[in-house]
Enzyme design. Structure first.
Site, PDB file in Angstrom:
ATOM      1  N   GLY A 272       0.851  -1.178   0.000  1.00 35.46           N
ATOM      2  CA  GLY A 272       0.000   0.000   0.000  1.00 35.46           C
ATOM      3  C   GLY A 272       0.888   1.230   0.000  1.00 35.46           C
ATOM      4  O   GLY A 272       2.058   1.167   0.393  1.00 35.46           O
TER       5      GLY A 272
ATOM      6  N   GLN B  17       3.177   9.881   1.587  1.00 36.34           N
ATOM      7  CA  GLN B  17       4.456   9.150   1.565  1.00 36.34           C
ATOM      8  C   GLN B  17       5.293   9.485   0.342  1.00 36.34           C
ATOM      9  O   GLN B  17       6.464   9.109   0.276  1.00 36.34           O
ATOM     10  CB  GLN B  17       4.206   7.637   1.587  1.00 36.34           C
ATOM     11  CG  GLN B  17       3.584   7.140   2.871  1.00 36.34           C
ATOM     12  CD  GLN B  17       3.503   5.633   2.849  1.00 36.34           C
ATOM     13  OE1 GLN B  17       2.530   5.086   2.366  1.00 36.34           O
ATOM     14  NE2 GLN B  17       4.534   4.954   3.346  1.00 36.34           N
TER      15      GLN B  17
ATOM     16  N   CYS C 156       6.368  -0.309   7.062  1.00 35.79           N
ATOM     17  CA  CYS C 156       5.978   0.903   6.340  1.00 35.79           C
ATOM     18  C   CYS C 156       7.164   1.413   5.535  1.00 35.79           C
ATOM     19  O   CYS C 156       8.279   1.447   6.047  1.00 35.79           O
ATOM     20  CB  CYS C 156       5.538   1.961   7.349  1.00 35.79           C
ATOM     21  SG  CYS C 156       5.001   3.495   6.592  1.00 35.79           S
ATOM     22  N   LEU C 157       6.905   1.823   4.295  1.00 34.89           N
ATOM     23  CA  LEU C 157       7.997   2.333   3.460  1.00 34.89           C
ATOM     24  C   LEU C 157       8.564   3.641   4.027  1.00 34.89           C
ATOM     25  O   LEU C 157       9.685   4.015   3.705  1.00 34.89           O
ATOM     26  CB  LEU C 157       7.519   2.544   2.021  1.00 34.89           C
ATOM     27  CG  LEU C 157       7.083   1.264   1.281  1.00 34.89           C
ATOM     28  CD1 LEU C 157       6.584   1.601  -0.116  1.00 34.89           C
ATOM     29  CD2 LEU C 157       8.210   0.237   1.211  1.00 34.89           C
TER      30      LEU C 157
ATOM     31  N   HIS D 234      -4.086   1.219   7.812  1.00 33.96           N
ATOM     32  CA  HIS D 234      -2.729   1.773   7.783  1.00 33.96           C
ATOM     33  C   HIS D 234      -2.663   2.982   6.840  1.00 33.96           C
ATOM     34  O   HIS D 234      -2.081   4.024   7.190  1.00 33.96           O
ATOM     35  CB  HIS D 234      -1.761   0.659   7.343  1.00 33.96           C
ATOM     36  CG  HIS D 234      -0.323   1.052   7.276  1.00 33.96           C
ATOM     37  ND1 HIS D 234       0.647   0.496   8.095  1.00 33.96           N
ATOM     38  CD2 HIS D 234       0.331   1.922   6.472  1.00 33.96           C
ATOM     39  CE1 HIS D 234       1.825   1.035   7.789  1.00 33.96           C
ATOM     40  NE2 HIS D 234       1.665   1.901   6.805  1.00 33.96           N
ATOM     41  N   GLU D 235      -3.269   2.843   5.643  1.00 32.78           N
ATOM     42  CA  GLU D 235      -3.200   3.941   4.660  1.00 32.78           C
ATOM     43  C   GLU D 235      -4.072   5.121   5.081  1.00 32.78           C
ATOM     44  O   GLU D 235      -3.670   6.284   4.916  1.00 32.78           O
ATOM     45  CB  GLU D 235      -3.598   3.448   3.263  1.00 32.78           C
ATOM     46  CG  GLU D 235      -2.782   2.273   2.713  1.00 32.78           C
ATOM     47  CD  GLU D 235      -1.282   2.429   2.843  1.00 32.78           C
ATOM     48  OE1 GLU D 235      -0.783   3.577   2.822  1.00 32.78           O
ATOM     49  OE2 GLU D 235      -0.592   1.400   2.995  1.00 32.78           O
TER      50      GLU D 235
ATOM     51  N   HIS E 255      -2.187   7.187   7.401  1.00 34.43           N
ATOM     52  CA  HIS E 255      -1.249   8.092   6.718  1.00 34.43           C
ATOM     53  C   HIS E 255      -1.945   9.377   6.276  1.00 34.43           C
ATOM     54  O   HIS E 255      -1.381  10.466   6.379  1.00 34.43           O
ATOM     55  CB  HIS E 255      -0.650   7.421   5.475  1.00 34.43           C
ATOM     56  CG  HIS E 255       0.549   6.573   5.765  1.00 34.43           C
ATOM     57  ND1 HIS E 255       1.685   7.046   6.387  1.00 34.43           N
ATOM     58  CD2 HIS E 255       0.812   5.263   5.479  1.00 34.43           C
ATOM     59  CE1 HIS E 255       2.580   6.075   6.492  1.00 34.43           C
ATOM     60  NE2 HIS E 255       2.074   4.971   5.950  1.00 34.43           N
TER      61      HIS E 255
HETATM   62 ZN    ZN Z   1       2.954   3.160   5.767  1.00 37.57          ZN
END
Ligand code: ZN
Length: 176
Positions: free
Chosen positions: A49, A54, A102-103, A144-145, A148
């Site tokens: 995702g 991000q 997470c990236l 999670h998204e 963000h």
């Molecule tokens: Zn993330």
């Protein structure tokens, strides 16, 4: 298409709540190109995702896709899903705890409790309003998204940091 630069924790954009996307702009070449770039970026970095903050864009856009993913073996598949201005309408009381990474918090994993199932409303990339149920890993990624898009990261959702692990140590001591 192009691969976008990923913002990491510490960059203010990660902590800033993002703006909603006007419905009438969704079909524009700029927004469509941005969605394509997000999909390519997610794929390039083996994400399941990716949310627009991000990649330094403070707008409510997220993309999700799980194929065979070496960062999350045994999960999926989840078809490519584009969520614009997503809203979680309801969430199950039942929660499940599982590992997240997470990236933007790269090289870490930690256990996070999340609602097992959700009802979600969003625009898709055609600008159509869609409403659907999600459960399990898909529901986890959506939460999670959406976090963000509100300026939160998974660390904020950990009851404590005792399971926080670097990826090498995760693989060595925690992965079944
Ligand atoms: Zn993330």
């Amino acid at each position: 298409m192009s691969i976008l630069k990923v913002a990491r924790l510490g960059h203010p954009v990660i902590r800033k709540p993002s703006a909603s996307v006007p419905k009438e702009t969704i079909a524009s070449p700029e927004v469509q190109r941005f969605i394509d770039d997000m999909i390519e970026t997610m794929s390039e970095y083996d994400g399941v995702g990716l949310a627009a903050p991000q990649v330094h864009i403070s707008k409510q856009v997220a993309v999700i896709e799980v194929r065979q993913n070496r960062r999350y073996p045994g999960e999926g598949p989840i078809p490519l899903t584009v969520l614009i201005n997503p809203k979680i309408l309801s969430a199950s009381k039942k929660q499940l705890e599982d590992w997240e990474g997470c990236l933007s918090v790269n090289d870490f994993r930690g256990r996070v409790p999340r609602a097992e199932s959700l009802e979600v409303e969003a625009y898709n990339r055609k600008g159509e309003k869609v409403k659907f149920h999600a459960h399990g890993f898909f529901a986890r990624i959506i939460q999670h998204e959406c976090d963000h898009l509100a300026g939160k990261v998974f660390l904020d959702r950990m009851p404590n940091l005792s399971t926080l692990a670097h990826l090498n140590e995760f693989a060595r001591y925690w992965q079944e």
